[in-house]
Enzyme design. Structure first.
Site, short mmCIF file in Angstrom:
data_model
loop_
_atom_site.label_atom_id
_atom_site.label_comp_id
_atom_site.label_asym_id
_atom_site.label_seq_id
_atom_site.Cartn_x
_atom_site.Cartn_y
_atom_site.Cartn_z
N CYS A 103 -23.92 -58.88 1.30
CA CYS A 103 -22.69 -58.13 1.04
C CYS A 103 -22.58 -57.80 -0.43
CB CYS A 103 -21.47 -58.91 1.52
SG CYS A 103 -21.19 -60.44 0.59
N CYS A 162 -22.61 -60.66 -2.86
CA CYS A 162 -23.95 -61.12 -3.22
C CYS A 162 -24.50 -60.30 -4.38
CB CYS A 162 -24.89 -61.01 -2.02
SG CYS A 162 -24.44 -62.04 -0.61
N ASP A 197 -30.12 -20.30 -19.37
CA ASP A 197 -31.00 -19.68 -20.34
C ASP A 197 -31.57 -18.43 -19.68
OD1 ASP A 197 -32.79 -19.41 -22.61
OD2 ASP A 197 -34.35 -20.14 -21.27
N ASP A 203 -35.54 -24.16 -19.47
CA ASP A 203 -36.93 -24.55 -19.19
C ASP A 203 -37.77 -24.77 -20.43
OD1 ASP A 203 -37.13 -21.85 -20.01
OD2 ASP A 203 -39.01 -21.64 -18.90
N ASP A 223 -34.33 -25.30 -25.29
CA ASP A 223 -33.17 -25.59 -24.45
C ASP A 223 -32.81 -27.08 -24.45
OD1 ASP A 223 -32.97 -22.91 -23.55
OD2 ASP A 223 -34.58 -23.27 -22.11
#
Length: 745
Positions: free
Chosen positions: A47, A50, A440, A638, A642
């Site tokens: 649970c 725990c 971008d 990419d 960036d």
């Protein structure tokens, strides 16, 4: 927002780590200069209480900086100093009453079905009177004989686990089960022993046995459902062949994938999976990359094209030069990212864990209050005890601990199968709240494969001379414009450039033939002390036509020539922007290009809000400005330029076709360079977040509604046990229903 900076810092911190995997692609320790991250498979957790206890035990180990435990995966991730070994961490876990093993050697789920089968056989006769009436009730001593092995043998696991948690100063769900079933069993034994009148309908052996049986049944069903949530990693790991056919000295030999060396020529026959990442040397045909990128159609490949390990060769015989192996392969990195996301913990889960830490003690108090309250109202003590037992049994912190991690595991696994890699749970949690996506231009909205479509030399120079100098400066660069120059210079002999260095956001500088040359933007020309001069009209003409213009100049800023580049918009860009708008998300374009170059792309994509001529730091500053207005920003890019904006945004989304630094900085990586995946990622995040909230709601509702009903005496312990088991199973099954999601694109 309160979660913005910690999440972004966490993503940036992970980008600085070095990750080690073995040759099978399994995640090993993750190191930075000071700390190491170790994964442990934790055994015996039942649970959320725990989870909290194991986290506390690990956090107390000297040298440990952070410890996160995931109930759904039964794993712990510990960040600690170099002196903290796996053995030390495992010893702490074992001392706390749990098991610990390396993830690679994790034990299989506990084999409960046999114990469950015995419990079902012994409990069934005790439940007959509930269905057919008291006339079928067994004698008290027979009920005792059936219930005894269920309580003492099969239920021993609850006593052992419960005692360990109490001994360490906390209480788990097993404490509730042990106390509740013991009370019902002991009360029944007492009644049988004293042979009180009315014993035929005052025994509760069926309640104690049924609760134990139902809890075990719930854990079996829950375990099977939880294993389905981690199926994404198993499916990804299964993509990699164990052997490869390598051509050495003109002879084909089959070797283990781990024995393949960089540069080996690997033979892939039609229909076989690629065992390594590499470049095609010979052969042309379609390659199915759907299980890695989510692209449903085969991709045409030929000599010089990259192939990814795990993808399926089509109809052609291919000879591939191995380039990246083991830990650095694309598939290994995907597996690592999915495991990281599924092992990590979302910020909202920490709140649930804090609640669960005090949940069991509160339930014990409520059970005692229930018993006392019934006695004060004049009820017989057996009725008071049984109502208290129902309170103990209905309470279920398991569901609270499972609600968040199961939804996150299903969501991240599903995303990976569709080419969306989510770095961590925090990224998934943040993405659902995005209100603006900043794109971008080059390589994000456009194909990222521009071509040189114009070359205008200055007076005294020739087009070939301009092209040769530009190719020399761009040799070795991976920038899309550099690759365009090199393609245009194919067949020409480019001079060797020395002392090459980039000027961020402006261009590149180098020496050719002892003279300095520069290639870059209009800003670089002006900062070099030059002026457009006679080429100003040509620049204006190219810009008006939508070309990206690069200036070639001497070190003193004297123009040598102009290069014009054009790039096509990606087919899915306009649809992606339209889908985002339909989702209530605004799109914006931030570009380092000129307004003339960016405007046609923005118009074609349907983006009205455009800012151009931005340096990397300008993009990051613009993102920060929008955040200051309360906008939740996702940045999509990419390239290296960036990276600052990706890190500054609430959530960075990197195109998998871009640079490594962009992917390391972003929280989400799109394996295909398709803008439609941006909308898919946000949509899936919202769906996952919805399932997560539903799970937390039902986990709390079971207890908020169930405990008062049990305290009022309206809930039999057997039904309470069934409801408690159902709560955990329903939370997991609800999360699994997310697997029906499909990308709209």
């Amino acid at each position: 927002m309160w979660w913005r900076n910690p999440a972004r810092l966490a993503i940036m911190d992970r980008a600085a780590l070095h990750v080690r995997l073995d040759e099978t692609g399994r995640v090993g320790p993750i190191y930075d200069t000071m700390n190491a991250t170790t994964d442990l498979a934790i055994e015996g957790m039942t649970c959320a209480a725990c989870v909290t206890r194991v986290e506390k035990v690990l956090a107390r180990v000297p040298g440990v900086s952070t410890a996160e435990v995931n109930l759904a995966t039964s794993r712990a991730r510990v960040v600690a100093g170099p002196g903290v070994t796996f053995t030390v961490l495992a010893a702490a876990v074992v001392k706390a009453g749990y098991g610990a093993a390396p993830v690679s050697a994790a034990a299989k789920p506990e084999a409960l079905p046999w114990a469950l089968l015995v419990a079902l056989v012994l409990t069934a006769p005790l439940l007959v009177p509930m269905i057919w009436g008291h006339a079928y009730m067994l004698p008290g001593w027979v009920q005792f004989a059936l219930a005894l092995p269920v309580q003492v043998w099969i239920g021993a696991r609850f006593y052992v686990s419960g005692w360990k948690s109490v001994r360490l100063g906390s209480a788990s769900m097993d404490v509730l089960v042990a106390l509740g079933t013991t009370a019902a069993f002991a009360l029944s034994v007492l009644e049988v022993g004293l042979a009180w009148p009315g014993e035929a309908h005052a025994l509760y052996f069926e309640a104690s046995s049924a609760v134990i049986t139902l809890v075990l049944l719930g854990r079996v069903l829950e375990g099977r459902a939880r294993r389905q949530t981690v199926s994404a990693i198993a499916a990804l790991a299964a993509l990699r062949p164990q052997t490869a056919r390598v051509r050495r000295a003109r002879v084909e030999v089959e070797v283990p994938v781990a024995a393949v060396r960089r540069g080996d020529a690997v033979v892939i026959r039609p229909g076989e999976r690629m065992p390594v990442d590499g470049l095609i040397l010979e052969g042309m045909g379609g390659v199915d990359e759907s299980l890695i990128t989510g692209e449903s159609l085969p991709v045409a490949k030929g000599p010089g094209d990259k192939v990814t390990g795990g993808s399926v060769n089509g109809e052609a015989l291919l000879l591939v030069a191995a380039t990246t192996l083991g830990a650095e392969s694309v598939l290994a990195r995907i597996i690592r990212l999915v495991e990281d996301a599924q092992t990590g913990k979302a910020p909202i889960q920490r709140l649930a864990d804090r609640v669960s830490a005090v949940f069991v003690p509160i339930v014990l108090v409520l059970a005692a209050a229930t018993c006392a309250g019934w006695l004060l109202t004049g009820a017989v003590w057996t009725e008071a005890v049984i109502n208290a037992v129902s309170v103990l049994v209905i309470a279920c912190p398991c569901a609270l601990g499972l609600a968040t991690p199961t939804a996150i595991m299903v969501g991240t696994g599903l995303a990976a199968r569709h080419g969306i890699l989510i770095k961590d749970a925090a990224a998934l949690e943040i993405a659902h709240a995005v209100t603006m996506v900043v794109f971008d231009k080059t390589g994000t909205l456009t194909e990222g494969r521009p071509d040189v479509t114009a070359m205008i030399p200055a007076s005294g120079w020739t087009p070939d001379g301009v092209l040769a100098l530009a190719a020399g400066l761009q040799a070795g660069s991976e920038h899309p414009l550099a690759r365009a120059v090199l393609r245009a210079a194919t067949g020409h002999e480019a001079p060797v450039a020395e002392g090459l260095h980039a000027v961020p956001g402006r261009g590149i500088v180098g020496r050719i033939g002892g003279r300095e040359y520069r290639l870059g933007s209009r800003r670089l020309l002006e900062e070099s002390g030059g002026a457009p001069g006679a080429l100003a009209a040509a620049e204006a003409r190219l810009g008006a036509a939508g070309h990206t213009v690069a200036w070639l100049m001497t070190g003193a800023g004297e123009p040598v020539g102009l290069l014009g580049f054009t790039d096509r918009i990606k087919p899915g860009a306009a649809l992606a922007v339209a889908r985002l708008a339909a989702m209530g998300v605004t799109s914006r374009l931030l570009s380092g290009d000129s307004a003339a170059a960016a405007a046609p792309i923005a118009e074609a994509a349907g983006i009205a809000d455009v800012r151009t001529g931005l340096l990397p730091q300008d993009k990051a500053a613009e993102v920060a400005r929008m955040q200051g207005l309360g906008i939740v920003v996702a940045m999509v890019g990419d390239g290296v330029n960036d990276a600052p904006a990706l890190a500054a945004a609430d959530i960075g989304i990197a195109m998998g076709t871009g640079t490594d630094i962009a992917m390391q900085t972003a929280g989400i990586t799109l394996m295909r360079g398709d803008p439609l995946l941006v909308a898919d990622a946000i949509d899936l995040s919202r769906r996952t977040w919805g399932k997560l909230r539903q799970g937390l709601f039902w986990a709390m509702a079971y207890n908020v509604l169930g405990i008062p009903v049990a305290a009022l005496g309206w809930l039999d312990p057997t039904l309470a046990g069934a409801a408690m088991a159902l709560s955990s199973v329903s939370v997991v099954v609800n999360a699994l229903s997310l697997r029906r999601w499909r990308p709209a694109g």
